[in-house]
Design an enzyme around this catalytic site. Structure first.
Site, PDB file in Angstrom:
ATOM      1  N   SER A   1       0.616  -0.952  -0.141  1.00 13.97           N
ATOM      2  CA  SER A   1       0.577  -0.029  -0.381  1.00 13.97           C
ATOM      3  C   SER A   1       0.557   1.065  -0.170  1.00 13.97           C
ATOM      4  O   SER A   1       2.024   1.070   1.127  1.00 13.97           O
ATOM      5  CB  SER A   1      -0.496  -0.202   1.373  1.00 13.97           C
ATOM      6  OG  SER A   1      -1.014   1.256   1.408  1.00 13.97           O
TER       7      SER A   1
ATOM      8  N   TYR B   1      -1.241  -0.476  10.890  1.00 15.70           N
ATOM      9  CA  TYR B   1      -1.236  -1.279   9.450  1.00 15.70           C
ATOM     10  C   TYR B   1      -0.218  -1.331   8.392  1.00 15.70           C
ATOM     11  O   TYR B   1       0.293  -1.949   7.905  1.00 15.70           O
ATOM     12  CB  TYR B   1      -2.570  -1.042   8.588  1.00 15.70           C
ATOM     13  CG  TYR B   1      -2.950  -0.622   7.045  1.00 15.70           C
ATOM     14  CD1 TYR B   1      -2.768  -2.593   7.035  1.00 15.70           C
ATOM     15  CD2 TYR B   1      -3.323  -0.209   6.231  1.00 15.70           C
ATOM     16  CE1 TYR B   1      -3.462  -2.400   5.991  1.00 15.70           C
ATOM     17  CE2 TYR B   1      -3.263  -0.389   5.267  1.00 15.70           C
ATOM     18  CZ  TYR B   1      -3.089  -1.818   4.672  1.00 15.70           C
ATOM     19  OH  TYR B   1      -3.684  -2.134   3.412  1.00 15.70           O
TER      20      TYR B   1
ATOM     21  N   LYS C   1       2.570  -3.287   6.284  1.00 14.03           N
ATOM     22  CA  LYS C   1       2.774  -3.741   4.805  1.00 14.03           C
ATOM     23  C   LYS C   1       4.360  -3.878   4.380  1.00 14.03           C
ATOM     24  O   LYS C   1       4.789  -4.815   3.630  1.00 14.03           O
ATOM     25  CB  LYS C   1       2.212  -2.582   4.797  1.00 14.03           C
ATOM     26  CG  LYS C   1       0.473  -3.147   4.165  1.00 14.03           C
ATOM     27  CD  LYS C   1       0.219  -4.541   3.581  1.00 14.03           C
ATOM     28  CE  LYS C   1      -1.542  -4.495   3.675  1.00 14.03           C
ATOM     29  NZ  LYS C   1      -2.271  -5.403   2.949  1.00 14.03           N
TER      30      LYS C   1
HETATM   31  P1  NAD Z   1     -10.766  -6.674   1.368  1.00 15.11           P
HETATM   32  O1  NAD Z   1     -11.211  -7.134   2.862  1.00 15.11           O
HETATM   33  O2  NAD Z   1     -12.418  -6.670   0.652  1.00 15.11           O
HETATM   34  O3  NAD Z   1     -10.266  -8.503   0.427  1.00 15.11           O
HETATM   35  C1  NAD Z   1      -9.213  -8.965   1.788  1.00 15.11           C
HETATM   36  C2  NAD Z   1     -10.133 -10.177   1.841  1.00 15.11           C
HETATM   37  O4  NAD Z   1      -9.376 -11.734   1.841  1.00 15.11           O
HETATM   38  C3  NAD Z   1     -11.495 -10.868   2.294  1.00 15.11           C
HETATM   39  O5  NAD Z   1     -12.377 -11.912   1.060  1.00 15.11           O
HETATM   40  C4  NAD Z   1     -11.311 -11.514   3.139  1.00 15.11           C
HETATM   41  O6  NAD Z   1     -12.816 -12.115   3.786  1.00 15.11           O
HETATM   42  C5  NAD Z   1      -9.888 -12.536   3.268  1.00 15.11           C
HETATM   43  N1  NAD Z   1      -9.299 -12.374   4.229  1.00 15.11           N
HETATM   44  C6  NAD Z   1      -8.748 -11.222   5.373  1.00 15.11           C
HETATM   45  N2  NAD Z   1      -7.887 -12.240   6.315  1.00 15.11           N
HETATM   46  C7  NAD Z   1      -8.300 -13.399   5.938  1.00 15.11           C
HETATM   47  C8  NAD Z   1      -7.615 -14.814   6.611  1.00 15.11           C
HETATM   48  N3  NAD Z   1      -6.438 -14.756   7.694  1.00 15.11           N
HETATM   49  N4  NAD Z   1      -7.036 -15.572   5.605  1.00 15.11           N
HETATM   50  C9  NAD Z   1      -8.083 -16.098   4.606  1.00 15.11           C
HETATM   51  N5  NAD Z   1      -8.533 -15.012   3.858  1.00 15.11           N
HETATM   52  C10 NAD Z   1      -8.967 -13.829   4.778  1.00 15.11           C
HETATM   53  O7  NAD Z   1     -10.050  -6.058   1.109  1.00 15.11           O
HETATM   54  P2  NAD Z   1      -9.545  -5.498  -0.420  1.00 15.11           P
HETATM   55  O8  NAD Z   1      -9.602  -4.017  -0.224  1.00 15.11           O
HETATM   56  O9  NAD Z   1      -9.782  -6.052  -1.441  1.00 15.11           O
HETATM   57  O10 NAD Z   1      -7.962  -5.763  -0.170  1.00 15.11           O
HETATM   58  C11 NAD Z   1      -6.967  -6.841  -0.398  1.00 15.11           C
HETATM   59  C12 NAD Z   1      -5.625  -6.788   0.083  1.00 15.11           C
HETATM   60  O11 NAD Z   1      -4.684  -5.378  -0.367  1.00 15.11           O
HETATM   61  C13 NAD Z   1      -4.680  -6.455   1.349  1.00 15.11           C
HETATM   62  O12 NAD Z   1      -4.209  -6.575   1.153  1.00 15.11           O
HETATM   63  C14 NAD Z   1      -4.893  -4.639   1.538  1.00 15.11           C
HETATM   64  O13 NAD Z   1      -4.539  -4.303   2.950  1.00 15.11           O
HETATM   65  C15 NAD Z   1      -4.884  -3.849  -0.045  1.00 15.11           C
HETATM   66  N6  NAD Z   1      -4.736  -2.727   0.089  1.00 15.11           N
HETATM   67  C16 NAD Z   1      -6.085  -2.389   0.111  1.00 15.11           C
HETATM   68  C17 NAD Z   1      -5.989  -1.197  -0.876  1.00 15.11           C
HETATM   69  C18 NAD Z   1      -7.772  -0.302  -0.652  1.00 15.11           C
HETATM   70  O14 NAD Z   1      -8.215   0.983  -0.836  1.00 15.11           O
HETATM   71  N7  NAD Z   1      -9.063  -1.268  -0.278  1.00 15.11           N
HETATM   72  C19 NAD Z   1      -5.028  -0.126  -0.255  1.00 15.11           C
HETATM   73  C20 NAD Z   1      -4.029  -0.688  -0.467  1.00 15.11           C
HETATM   74  C21 NAD Z   1      -3.250  -2.316  -0.497  1.00 15.11           C
END
Ligand code: NAD
Ligand code: UDP
Length: 335
Positions: free
Chosen positions: A124, A148, A152
């Site tokens: 991120s 958080y 990362k």
């Molecule tokens: P999200 O919460 O929609 O998706 C994450 C998925 O991982 C979910 O389906 C959840 O059920 C699953 N999950 C969580 N913990 C788990 C575990 N212990 N075992 C198995 N599955 C698990 O989030 P997103 O927005 O799709 O983000 C995906 C990734 O991208 C994350 O790692 C997040 O930190 C990163 N990210 C997101 C953003 C954003 O703004 N959305 C920005 C930068 C980075």
């Protein structure tokens, strides 16, 4: 390629599954549904016309991971599974270190045990903290400002060190800027639990009548209109960036880091206006105090991804707003 997609039922993971399938890759989703619903898989099948294998499991569960790696011959892993709420990470840091850091460490160990040597990791832009200038490029120092962000940065280090020790391992670390938008079908999109933390899903819920007004967190920043400026990137562009990264992994081992952003910044009020155009309604808002920890403005220098991955974001904020609105208005209660 046959790709294990951890967190593949989530917001970015589900869109990436579609981008992978569109390029002829095969996907297996691994998700514990802690922040998503199995209905997502049915929608992916409806859009793609392809049956999608899904294993319910936790990335912290060694034996569940061993089982899935024994059952399939993966060429690569895209690792989305994790927790992403900055405020919650400050209130409950151990949970974040457990899921995000330990989960990634266990996954890497199991990958190596099964001779799977390619991983793309969801990092991120939050790892940069307050940048010294904008746009931000990948050589900037990392100053994460909350648990958080620390998780990362730690996983980036774990993967970089492991790729240095195991020369067969290739890792691509993707630093996302602000994902927004939805698949143009309107069948999948962001479905936050409870009150949305992020701007776009909050605006969408006001537009659909679920919330009264948007709280704009500060209008006294030194920006074009006083509100915070971010680099919003369409989730389908982001998804396609993962496919480009996977294809690069097979050409270039080692560890590589890329910003995935557009290179353009938009303010809160500009995003609100784009959304008003898309939905044809006025969206009420109230200016409130700044949110703790927010930075005035930042956006990416996405040049490295363009040069090395041949990838560039193509969709603009009007499309992000239109696609978000289609998803939200067709699915006011989410999945
Ligand atoms: P999200 O919460 O929609 O998706 C994450 C998925 O991982 C979910 O389906 C959840 O059920 C699953 N999950 C969580 N913990 C788990 C575990 N212990 N075992 C198995 N599955 C698990 O989030 P997103 O927005 O799709 O983000 C995906 C990734 O991208 C994350 O790692 C997040 O930190 C990163 N990210 C997101 C953003 C954003 O703004 N959305 C920005 C930068 C980075
Ligand atoms: N923001 C806002 N109201 C909200 C949510 C966010 O004014 O309800 C602002 C926030 O202050 C920042 C921008 O919108 O300037 C993007 O915030 P978001 O939480 O979506 O992403 P961040 O960049 O903080 O990860």
């Amino acid at each position: 390629m046959k790709v294990l997609v951890t967190g593949g039922a989530g917001y970015i993971g589900s869109h990436t599954c579609l981008a992978l399938l569109a390029q002829g890759h095969e996907v297996v989703v691994f998700d514990n549904f802690s922040n998503s619903k199995p209905e997502v898989l049915r929608r992916l099948e409806q859009i793609s016309g392809t049956a999608i294998a899904c294993v319910e499991g936790d990335v912290c569960d060694h034996s569940a991971l061993h089982q899935v790696f024994s059952a399939h011959n993966f060429d690569a892993v895209i690792h989305f599974a994790g927790l992403k709420a900055v405020g919650e990470s400050t209130a409950n840091p151990l949970k974040y270190y457990e899921v995000n850091v330990c989960g990634s460490r266990i996954l890497t160990e199991v990958m190596l045990a099964h001779q799977v040597h390619c991983v793309v990791f969801s990092s991120s832009a939050t790892v940069y903290g307050t940048p010294k200038s904008v746009p931000i490029n990948e050589s900037f120092a990392l100053y994460p400002a909350n648990p958080y962000g620390h998780t990362k940065a730690m996983v980036e280090t774990i993967l970089r060190d492991t790729a240095a020790a195991h020369t067969a391992l290739s890792a691509v670390l993707l630093r996302y800027f602000n994902p927004a938008g939805a698949h143009p079908s309107g069948l999948i999109g962001e479905d936050p639990k409870g009150i949305p933390n992020n701007l776009m899903p909050f605006i969408a819920q006001v537009a659909v009548g679920k919330r009264e007004h948007l709280a704009v967190f500060g209008d006294d920043y030194p920006t074009c209109d006083g509100t915070g400026v971010r680099d919003y990137i369409h989730v389908m562009d982001l998804a396609e960036g993962h496919v480009a990264a996977l294809e690069q992994l097979s050409r270039q081992p080692g560890s590589h880091v890329y910003n995935l952003g557009t290179g353009c910044g938009y303010s809160v009020l500009q995003m609100l206006q784009a959304f008003e155009k898309a939905c044809g309604k006025t969206i009420p808002y109230q200016v409130q105090a700044r949110r703790d920890g927010d930075i005035a403005e930042y956006w990416a220098d996405p040049g490295k991804a363009e040069r090395e991955l041949g990838w560039r974001a193509e969709r603009d904020v009007a499309q992000m707003a239109a696609d978000t609105w289609r998803w939200q208005s067709n699915n006011p209660e989410g999945f």
